[in-house]
Design a protein around this motif. Structure first.
Motif, PDB file in Angstrom:
ATOM      1  N   SER A   1     -60.964  94.738 -54.491  1.00 42.05           N
ATOM      2  CA  SER A   1     -61.510  93.480 -53.758  1.00 42.05           C
ATOM      3  C   SER A   1     -60.684  92.903 -52.949  1.00 42.05           C
ATOM      4  O   SER A   1     -61.041  92.525 -51.888  1.00 42.05           O
ATOM      5  N   LEU A   2     -59.283  92.832 -52.905  1.00 40.09           N
ATOM      6  CA  LEU A   2     -58.435  92.460 -52.138  1.00 40.09           C
ATOM      7  C   LEU A   2     -58.269  93.517 -50.656  1.00 40.09           C
ATOM      8  O   LEU A   2     -58.479  93.031 -49.698  1.00 40.09           O
ATOM      9  N   PHE A   3     -58.220  94.857 -51.068  1.00 44.00           N
ATOM     10  CA  PHE A   3     -58.020  95.708 -49.945  1.00 44.00           C
ATOM     11  C   PHE A   3     -59.486  95.444 -49.095  1.00 44.00           C
ATOM     12  O   PHE A   3     -59.663  95.660 -47.928  1.00 44.00           O
ATOM     13  N   GLN A   4     -60.476  95.465 -49.634  1.00 48.33           N
ATOM     14  CA  GLN A   4     -61.983  95.229 -48.821  1.00 48.33           C
ATOM     15  C   GLN A   4     -62.009  94.040 -48.241  1.00 48.33           C
ATOM     16  O   GLN A   4     -62.672  94.019 -47.106  1.00 48.33           O
ATOM     17  N   ARG A   5     -61.561  93.092 -48.799  1.00 46.65           N
ATOM     18  CA  ARG A   5     -61.397  91.735 -47.916  1.00 46.65           C
ATOM     19  C   ARG A   5     -60.588  91.949 -46.530  1.00 46.65           C
ATOM     20  O   ARG A   5     -60.969  91.613 -45.487  1.00 46.65           O
ATOM     21  N   VAL A   6     -59.467  92.765 -46.661  1.00 43.55           N
ATOM     22  CA  VAL A   6     -58.682  92.991 -45.672  1.00 43.55           C
ATOM     23  C   VAL A   6     -59.336  93.670 -44.788  1.00 43.55           C
ATOM     24  O   VAL A   6     -59.418  93.488 -43.516  1.00 43.55           O
ATOM     25  N   LEU A   7     -60.053  94.763 -45.082  1.00 47.16           N
ATOM     26  CA  LEU A   7     -60.845  95.615 -44.012  1.00 47.16           C
ATOM     27  C   LEU A   7     -62.230  94.789 -43.439  1.00 47.16           C
ATOM     28  O   LEU A   7     -62.205  94.869 -42.321  1.00 47.16           O
ATOM     29  N   GLU A   8     -62.674  93.933 -44.510  1.00 46.62           N
ATOM     30  CA  GLU A   8     -63.567  92.932 -43.601  1.00 46.62           C
ATOM     31  C   GLU A   8     -63.134  92.082 -42.564  1.00 46.62           C
ATOM     32  O   GLU A   8     -63.928  91.606 -41.698  1.00 46.62           O
ATOM     33  N   SER A   9     -61.935  91.387 -42.874  1.00 44.74           N
ATOM     34  CA  SER A   9     -61.234  90.510 -41.794  1.00 44.74           C
ATOM     35  C   SER A   9     -61.051  91.066 -40.720  1.00 44.74           C
ATOM     36  O   SER A   9     -60.427  90.501 -39.488  1.00 44.74           O
ATOM     37  N   ASP A  10     -60.415  92.475 -40.506  1.00 44.34           N
ATOM     38  CA  ASP A  10     -60.006  93.233 -39.493  1.00 44.34           C
ATOM     39  C   ASP A  10     -60.701  94.320 -39.303  1.00 44.34           C
ATOM     40  O   ASP A  10     -60.245  95.484 -39.780  1.00 44.34           O
ATOM     41  N   PRO A  11     -61.851  94.442 -38.466  1.00 44.94           N
ATOM     42  CA  PRO A  11     -62.697  95.655 -38.283  1.00 44.94           C
ATOM     43  C   PRO A  11     -61.731  96.769 -37.632  1.00 44.94           C
ATOM     44  O   PRO A  11     -62.024  97.872 -37.838  1.00 44.94           O
TER      45      PRO A  11
END
Length: 147
Positions: free
Chosen positions: A107-117
């Motif tokens: 969940s943390l990793f995906q939030r990082v990817l979502e915030s930085d395309p």
């Protein structure tokens, strides 16, 4: 370890390095340090995989149950696919000595990817290149076997 030590560790891993220092800092701050003693199990084959692990110190034995095994020491990323995909663990990882890992929740990793395309695209390119190399290796092995 300090946050800066954790960022340096994460930046030493080629798969994670492409995310950039800002993303690595978020991962370092949001990750959880877990400690293990000799014989402790990090995860078992068949467990639901919801995180990846970066070995900070010590060594883990990773066995798939079919005779394939390897050791993972400091700087190793264990379970990287669990960072991007819900799945079951294909192997069991056991501490061979006093060890510690950074647990990075999907969940943390995906939030990082979502915030930085842009970081997500760079990671996609790493996986695409790796997949292409695996396909080439399989074709070469197949050609050698058919000779």
């Amino acid at each position: 370890m300090s946050i800066e030590d954790d960022v340096a560790l994460l930046s030493s891993i080629p798969t994670l390095r492409v995310l950039g220092m800002g993303a690595l800092r978020v991962l370092a701050i949001g990750s959880e340090q877990c400690n293990f003693e000799h014989g402790d199990v990090l995860f078992n084959a068949g467990d639901a995989a919801d995180a990846g692990f970066v070995v900070q110190r010590g060594t883990f034995r990773i066995e798939d149950g079919n005779g394939a095994a390897m050791n993972a020491g400091p700087g190793a990323l264990i379970g990287e696919l669990a960072l991007i995909n819900a799945m079951q663990r294909p192997s069991t990882a056991t501490a061979l000595e006093h060890s510690s890992v950074l647990r990075i929740a999907r969940s943390l990793f995906q939030r990082v990817l979502e915030s930085d395309p842009a970081a997500a695209y760079r990671l996609r390119d790493v996986f695409a290149n790796r997949t292409s190399q695996i396909a080439r290796d399989i074709l070469m092995a197949g050609a050698k076997l058919s000779i």
